[in-house]
Design an enzyme around this catalytic site. Structure first.
Site, short mmCIF file in Angstrom:
data_model
loop_
_atom_site.label_atom_id
_atom_site.label_comp_id
_atom_site.label_asym_id
_atom_site.label_seq_id
_atom_site.Cartn_x
_atom_site.Cartn_y
_atom_site.Cartn_z
N MET A 26 0.84 -1.20 0.00
CA MET A 26 0.00 0.00 0.00
C MET A 26 0.88 1.25 0.00
O MET A 26 0.46 2.33 0.40
CB MET A 26 -0.96 0.00 1.19
CG MET A 26 -2.01 -1.08 1.10
SD MET A 26 -3.55 -0.70 1.98
CE MET A 26 -2.96 -0.50 3.65
N ARG A 83 3.25 2.52 9.72
CA ARG A 83 2.60 3.29 10.78
C ARG A 83 3.57 3.75 11.87
O ARG A 83 3.20 4.57 12.71
CB ARG A 83 1.46 2.48 11.40
CG ARG A 83 0.27 2.30 10.46
CD ARG A 83 -0.91 1.65 11.15
NE ARG A 83 -2.12 1.75 10.35
CZ ARG A 83 -2.52 0.83 9.47
NH1 ARG A 83 -1.78 -0.24 9.30
NH2 ARG A 83 -3.63 1.00 8.79
N LYS A 98 4.93 -10.43 8.98
CA LYS A 98 4.44 -9.55 10.05
C LYS A 98 2.92 -9.53 10.07
O LYS A 98 2.30 -9.49 11.12
CB LYS A 98 4.97 -8.12 9.88
CG LYS A 98 4.57 -7.20 11.04
CD LYS A 98 5.14 -5.81 10.88
CE LYS A 98 4.30 -4.98 9.94
NZ LYS A 98 2.98 -4.61 10.53
N HIS A 150 9.37 0.76 3.02
CA HIS A 150 10.49 0.81 3.96
C HIS A 150 11.34 -0.43 3.75
O HIS A 150 11.14 -1.18 2.78
CB HIS A 150 9.99 0.93 5.40
CG HIS A 150 8.93 -0.07 5.78
ND1 HIS A 150 9.16 -1.44 5.77
CD2 HIS A 150 7.64 0.08 6.15
CE1 HIS A 150 8.07 -2.08 6.15
NE2 HIS A 150 7.12 -1.18 6.38
N LEU A 201 9.26 -3.32 11.52
CA LEU A 201 9.09 -2.23 10.56
C LEU A 201 7.65 -2.15 10.10
O LEU A 201 7.03 -3.16 9.76
CB LEU A 201 10.02 -2.44 9.37
CG LEU A 201 11.50 -2.16 9.60
CD1 LEU A 201 12.30 -2.50 8.35
CD2 LEU A 201 11.72 -0.71 9.98
N HIS A 236 9.65 -3.77 3.05
CA HIS A 236 9.22 -3.96 1.66
C HIS A 236 10.42 -4.24 0.75
O HIS A 236 10.35 -5.07 -0.16
CB HIS A 236 8.50 -2.71 1.15
CG HIS A 236 7.25 -2.38 1.89
ND1 HIS A 236 7.16 -1.30 2.75
CD2 HIS A 236 6.03 -2.98 1.91
CE1 HIS A 236 5.94 -1.25 3.26
NE2 HIS A 236 5.24 -2.25 2.78
#
Length: 333
Positions: A27, A188, A150, A31, A185, A34
């Site tokens: 989305m 948010r 996660k 970071h 990580l 990703h």
């Protein structure tokens, strides 16, 4: 390598494919977590394959009062991160491209698993997630799709959807990436003030406490099983600092390895302490579940499990989890 920005499915379908296509769905607000997914996709696709990163903030996944408008949109930075990690293309469609007729009337239902934990806290979230994942799988037509562990419940539901609905795609889970202090990580994390971030560390600390308790119990039971005599068992147990267990080594050897209740209790102590911090951690749930259906495991459980936690710090809601394996006593006597 120059990463190409694509806005429509037609542009993506027009690309000449050689080798496997690996897709990483995001989305945005990319970071290092990703980037790890993208690098893993690059390894899987190989030099002849193609890595596509999707960037789409899915409105169906946000419930009333959630942060759809607040969710960060950083496409230029996302493209740079994707390029550095080895992506060939970033597919960033508009809402109209993904939902050309408006909100879809036909959606994918997450079923009972989608009503537990995250689904209970965020009604409708997983139906929206699975619907957009199904659409993006059709739009991108990958051979393999990668998702972070996660979001363990999301990963489990995607795997279930792919299996139940016969999607012709391989699903790969990639381990959670953490910051040096243990915080998982997340896009948010940027919402957290320095004080809130210190409180938020309790999520990972609780999981690590549960993991450490589990490892200690598993080691204790394994040591007990290796020693045949009750007296020798007691000496072995005492040697590794478990004096109470040594008082009845035979009972300990017969006990459940790494009992889930003890793991939950160890994690709960950390979270209870964090509830008294300033600002406090407001716990949503702590659960130790079977990853096949996300139901709580009993104390006689053996096999893979997920220790999961969700909490709010200030106005930011965070999730985290760790995989655990509960052993089998076998023929211990």
């Amino acid at each position: 390598m120059t990463t190409t920005l694509l806005r429509t499915a037609d542009e993506l379908h027009a690309r000449v494919r050689e080798g496997r296509r690996a897709v990483v769905m995001t989305m945005g607000a990319l970071h290092e977590g990703h980037a790890t997914l993208i690098r893993t996709a690059r390894e899987i696709a190989g030099p002849e394959g193609e890595v596509v990163v999707t960037v789409f903030v899915n409105p169906l996944q946000f419930g009333q009062g959630e942060d759809l408008d607040r969710y960060p949109r950083t496409l230029d930075a996302d493209i740079k991160i994707a390029e550095e990690a080895g992506a060939d293309a970033v597919f960033a469609p508009s809402v109209d491209e993904v939902y050309p007729g408006g909100e879809p009337q036909v959606r994918v239902s997450a079923g009972p698993m989608g009503e537990r934990l995250e689904g209970s806290s965020r009604p409708g979230h997983f139906d929206g997630m699975l619907t957009v994942v199904a659409k993006l799988l059709h739009l991108t037509r990958p051979d393999v799709a990668l998702y972070g562990q996660k979001d363990a419940q999301q990963l489990a539901l995607i795997r279930r959807m792919v299996r139940d609905l016969n999607f012709g795609v391989e699903i790969v889970g990639v381990p959670t990436v953490r910051e040096e202090d243990g915080l998982a990580l997340s896009s948010r994390n940027r919402y957290l003030s320095p004080q809130e971030r210190r409180t938020a560390l309790a999520l990972s600390q609780a999981l690590f406490a549960g993991r450490d308790r589990h490892a200690a119990q598993e080691a204790l039971r394994a040591r007990a099983r290796e020693v045949p005599a009750t007296h020798a068992r007691a000496e072995a147990l005492s040697a590794i600092g478990e004096s109470r267990a040594a008082a009845d080594a035979h009972a300990v050897a017969k006990a459940i390895p790494g009992a889930p209740s003890a793991v939950r209790a160890a994690a709960r102590l950390v979270l209870d302490d964090a509830a008294r911090l300033s600002p406090p951690l407001e716990l949503d749930y702590l659960a130790l579940v079977d990853p096949s259906d996300f139901t709580e495991v009993e104390d006689d459980y053996t096999g893979e499990a997920v220790l999961a936690v969700a909490a709010r710090v200030g106005t930011t809601r965070l999730i985290d989890n760790l995989p655990l394996t509960f052993g089998n006593l076998g023929a211990a006597s």
